[in-house]
Motif scaffolding. Structure first.
Motif, PDB file in Angstrom:
ATOM      1  N   UNK A  11       0.828  -1.211   0.000  1.00  0.00           N
ATOM      2  CA  UNK A  11       0.000   0.000   0.000  1.00  0.00           C
ATOM      3  C   UNK A  11       0.860   1.258   0.000  1.00  0.00           C
ATOM      4  N   UNK A  12       1.928   1.234   0.789  1.00  0.00           N
ATOM      5  CA  UNK A  12       2.815   2.392   0.824  1.00  0.00           C
ATOM      6  C   UNK A  12       3.480   2.657  -0.509  1.00  0.00           C
ATOM      7  N   UNK A  13       3.903   1.576  -1.178  1.00  0.00           N
ATOM      8  CA  UNK A  13       4.534   1.726  -2.490  1.00  0.00           C
ATOM      9  C   UNK A  13       3.533   2.257  -3.513  1.00  0.00           C
ATOM     10  N   UNK A  14       2.283   1.806  -3.437  1.00  0.00           N
ATOM     11  CA  UNK A  14       1.263   2.305  -4.363  1.00  0.00           C
ATOM     12  C   UNK A  14       1.029   3.799  -4.168  1.00  0.00           C
ATOM     13  N   UNK A  15       0.943   4.229  -2.917  1.00  0.00           N
ATOM     14  CA  UNK A  15       0.737   5.657  -2.635  1.00  0.00           C
ATOM     15  C   UNK A  15       1.949   6.471  -3.086  1.00  0.00           C
ATOM     16  N   UNK A  16       3.136   5.945  -2.840  1.00  0.00           N
ATOM     17  CA  UNK A  16       4.352   6.659  -3.246  1.00  0.00           C
ATOM     18  C   UNK A  16       4.406   6.837  -4.758  1.00  0.00           C
ATOM     19  N   UNK A  17       4.028   5.802  -5.497  1.00  0.00           N
ATOM     20  CA  UNK A  17       4.016   5.912  -6.956  1.00  0.00           C
ATOM     21  C   UNK A  17       2.974   6.920  -7.426  1.00  0.00           C
ATOM     22  N   UNK A  18       1.854   6.962  -6.725  1.00  0.00           N
ATOM     23  CA  UNK A  18       0.770   7.854  -7.128  1.00  0.00           C
ATOM     24  C   UNK A  18       1.155   9.320  -6.979  1.00  0.00           C
ATOM     25  N   UNK A  19       1.881   9.652  -5.915  1.00  0.00           N
ATOM     26  CA  UNK A  19       2.138  11.069  -5.599  1.00  0.00           C
ATOM     27  C   UNK A  19       3.556  11.506  -5.927  1.00  0.00           C
ATOM     28  N   UNK A  20       4.394  10.595  -6.464  1.00  0.00           N
ATOM     29  CA  UNK A  20       5.787  10.947  -6.738  1.00  0.00           C
ATOM     30  C   UNK A  20       5.874  12.117  -7.705  1.00  0.00           C
ATOM     31  N   UNK A  21       6.702  13.095  -7.360  1.00  0.00           N
ATOM     32  CA  UNK A  21       6.861  14.288  -8.193  1.00  0.00           C
ATOM     33  C   UNK A  21       7.906  14.084  -9.294  1.00  0.00           C
ATOM     34  N   UNK A  22       8.837  13.154  -9.054  1.00  0.00           N
ATOM     35  CA  UNK A  22       9.871  12.889 -10.057  1.00  0.00           C
ATOM     36  C   UNK A  22      10.328  11.445  -9.915  1.00  0.00           C
ATOM     37  N   UNK A  23      11.000  10.949 -10.942  1.00  0.00           N
ATOM     38  CA  UNK A  23      11.513   9.591 -10.937  1.00  0.00           C
ATOM     39  C   UNK A  23      13.038   9.611 -10.922  1.00  0.00           C
ATOM     40  N   UNK A  24      13.595   8.666 -10.188  1.00  0.00           N
ATOM     41  CA  UNK A  24      15.047   8.538 -10.158  1.00  0.00           C
ATOM     42  C   UNK A  24      15.540   7.846 -11.429  1.00  0.00           C
ATOM     43  N   UNK A  25      16.831   7.941 -11.685  1.00  0.00           N
ATOM     44  CA  UNK A  25      17.402   7.438 -12.940  1.00  0.00           C
ATOM     45  C   UNK A  25      18.205   6.165 -12.710  1.00  0.00           C
ATOM     46  N   UNK A  26      18.062   5.239 -13.649  1.00  0.00           N
ATOM     47  CA  UNK A  26      18.828   3.992 -13.661  1.00  0.00           C
ATOM     48  C   UNK A  26      19.488   3.874 -15.024  1.00  0.00           C
ATOM     49  N   UNK A  27      20.747   3.465 -15.034  1.00  0.00           N
ATOM     50  CA  UNK A  27      21.477   3.328 -16.284  1.00  0.00           C
ATOM     51  C   UNK A  27      21.610   1.885 -16.714  1.00  0.00           C
ATOM     52  N   UNK A  28      21.347   1.613 -17.980  1.00  0.00           N
ATOM     53  CA  UNK A  28      21.514   0.284 -18.566  1.00  0.00           C
ATOM     54  C   UNK A  28      22.763   0.326 -19.449  1.00  0.00           C
ATOM     55  N   UNK A  29      23.838  -0.292 -18.961  1.00  0.00           N
ATOM     56  CA  UNK A  29      25.127  -0.218 -19.659  1.00  0.00           C
ATOM     57  C   UNK A  29      25.025  -0.915 -21.005  1.00  0.00           C
ATOM     58  N   UNK A  30      25.451  -0.216 -22.054  1.00  0.00           N
ATOM     59  CA  UNK A  30      25.399  -0.739 -23.414  1.00  0.00           C
ATOM     60  C   UNK A  30      26.794  -0.697 -24.044  1.00  0.00           C
ATOM     61  N   UNK A  31      26.891  -1.315 -25.213  1.00  0.00           N
ATOM     62  CA  UNK A  31      28.147  -1.277 -25.953  1.00  0.00           C
ATOM     63  C   UNK A  31      28.896  -2.581 -25.968  1.00  0.00           C
ATOM     64  N   UNK A  32      28.317  -3.648 -25.353  1.00  0.00           N
ATOM     65  CA  UNK A  32      28.998  -4.934 -25.311  1.00  0.00           C
ATOM     66  C   UNK A  32      28.067  -6.057 -25.777  1.00  0.00           C
TER      67      UNK A  32
END
Length: 559
Positions: free
Chosen positions: A176-197
């Protein structure tokens, strides 16, 4: 004074004190041993930051058996607890999707499926027979603009119904907490997917991006374009998934220093090269593959072995068995290289997860690394074996009965979390060209490392009919959705914020069955405590208040 009288006196005094304080002071006092009506600090921060009312639609409703009624009550109590800590009201109501008008019912159920809320067939004994009905064990949380959904009934394969219910109740705060957090989040954090190999084609990465889309922005990160470690520090984590070409020293330096500066690394590495296109006929041979990352991981305390695990708890691989007219006949056959792992560590990342699937996974060993804690997360069954390189891979082996005696290994760890104080791989080494020794950070204790010996663990499978990529965790030949998607989500949430809402997954509620002997012997005592005593206390308090007010007003009139 005997024990019964003393107990009654304590209850009366406590009740009077609580009643009196409740008239003037707002407070919550959680007397449960497991703190069922308390929430973690991270959850409290999310709730206290709410700036608009929320509405929770509870989908689990109707005439439910005892266990499900307990689950339903726990959902309602969790929502009420959230409301008590929230800066704005959180209201709830019950809604059975199967009771909606026919013209909107199907559309609504399909929308719930997009949230992962699928109906569960509930069996119950009634009047000497067994009945079944569909239930939706989830919630929808909404504000004026948006809504999100969450499936609440989850458990590990092999658990009893009571264990699944108890585990689901333990995880209510997180879901429930995660659902509420997703609903009201003002911004999203960034994740990098390493490419080139040669990591992943576009279709291969569909499920990974879709799984993380609710919480993170996923970016492709070509390491050859990064000039220094500062270019990587904006990412909460970097994912290295199934590289087919080795990393050079410069790229390893960037990954190493990213970890030293507090970044998080997720390695999904194939240690053996397998080409299934050649597995027909006489078969092919899986040979060791050098990703160039072995020495880096060894320094951090882990080694991916040059072998493949087979397990008698296996998945299925489609094989063309012949032709019918102009159509190929595809038959799923058992394939011990596809390990279905359902044994999870009691860790926030893996607690309560259902089965995950590994496809050609290598075993992991820990090695000495001072200051690093190695936490195994996922294990094989009790009937597994390791095949040392080179390993024969042939579809024709599927039709042969496996030698049960050969599968004599149990609980082989297949995923590790590393945390603590890491020592740089480049300490006391020559640095790659273009980097200064003075800028080298030799130790770091903020970052974490996740290692899985299977590069395909986070790759999407293809729908054999539409030829489109499937969401992560969906296998057209599996009996039920797999938990690869949830594992990746939990891993990123833990790595980016280990003290956040994900930490609430460590809650543990003990199942306490009634002692039948005591319940019979003390039946009338507890009936008195729970039924007669509260009524008597209310009556006594009411009369006392009446006479006190009467005397007070009589005294005022006489004056």
């Amino acid at each position: 004074m005997n024990n019964i009288a003393r107990t009654i006196l304590v209850i009366v005094l406590t009740w009077l004190l609580a009643f009196g304080l409740g008239e003037t002071v707002r407070f919550r006092w959680d007397l449960t041993e497991e703190k069922r009506f308390s929430v973690a600090e991270a959850t409290r921060e999310v709730l206290s930051a709410l700036d608009e009312p929320l509405e929770v639609e509870i989908l689990l409703t109707g005439d439910l058996p005892g266990g499900m009624r307990r689950f339903q009550k726990a959902i309602e109590e969790t929502v009420k607890t959230f409301d008590a800590f929230s800066a704005t009201p959180i209201r709830f109501f019950y809604q059975n999707p199967l009771e909606l008008p026919a013209d909107i019912q199907q559309e609504y159920i399909l929308a719930l499926a997009d949230y992962g809320i699928t109906p569960t067939n509930l069996f119950a004994s009634q009047q000497g027979g067994q009945t079944s009905r569909l239930i939706f064990p989830g919630v929808v949380v909404r504000n004026e603009e948006f809504e999100v959904g969450a499936l609440l009934l989850k458990g590990e394969k092999g658990m009893s119904p009571d264990e699944i219910l108890n585990l689901s109740i333990e995880n209510l705060e997180f879901e429930l907490g995660q659902a509420i957090k997703r609903l009201v989040a003002k911004y999203q954090r960034s994740v990098g997917l390493v490419m080139g190999h040669g990591e992943m084609a576009l279709d291969d990465g569909f499920g990974l991006v879709e799984a993380l889309n609710d919480d993170f922005e996923v970016y492709k990160v070509p390491l050859e374009q990064a000039t220094n470690v500062e270019d990587l520090l904006d990412f909460e984590a970097l994912i290295i998934a199934g590289p087919q070409e080795p990393f050079d020293e410069r790229e390893k330096y960037l990954l190493d220093q990213y970890l030293m500066y507090g970044g998080n690394l997720l390695f999904f590495i194939d240690q053996m090269a397998v080409d299934l296109a050649d597995a027909g006929g006489d078969g092919t041979v899986a040979m060791p593959f050098d990703s160039g990352l072995d020495d880096l991981l060894f320094r951090y305390g882990i080694r991916i072995n040059r072998d493949l695990i087979q397990d008698l708890n296996f998945g299925y691989h489609p094989v063309v068995s012949g032709e019918f007219g102009d159509q190929s006949q595809i038959v799923p056959l058992p394939w011990p290289f596809y390990v279905m792992a359902g044994r999870m560590a009691s860790h926030p990342i893996t607690k309560g997860l259902d089965q995950v699937q590994f496809r050609f996974v290598s075993s992991l060993d820990t090695v000495k690394a001072e200051g690093v804690r190695k936490i195994p997360l996922i294990f094989s069954s009790d009937y597994a074996r390791r095949l040392q390189a080179p390993v024969r891979v042939a579809f024709e082996d599927m039709v042969q009965e496996p030698d049960m005696a050969a599968f004599d290994l149990s609980r082989l760890p297949m995923a590790y979390l590393l945390e603590g104080t890491f020592t740089s791989y480049f300490k006391n080494r020559f640095l790659p060209e273009g980097f200064e020794q003075a800028a080298l950070l030799e130790r770091g204790d903020k970052g974490r490392v996740l290692v899985v010996g299977d590069g395909g663990f986070v790759k999407s499978l293809m729908n054999p009919v539409s030829k489109e990529p499937l969401p992560l965790g969906e296998d057209p030949f599996a009996e039920a959705p797999l938990a690869n998607r949830a594992f990746l989500q939990h891993a990123l949430q833990f790595l980016s914020d280990p003290d956040g809402i994900i930490a609430s997954r460590t809650k543990h509620y003990q199942i306490r069955p009634l002692n039948r002997v005591k319940s019979v012997n003390q039946r009338f005592f507890w009936q008195f405590i729970n039924v007669a005593l509260p009524v008597a206390m209310v009556v006594i308090f009411g009369f006392s208040r009446y006479f006190i007010r009467k005397r007070r007003y009589e005294h005022t009139i006489h004056e």
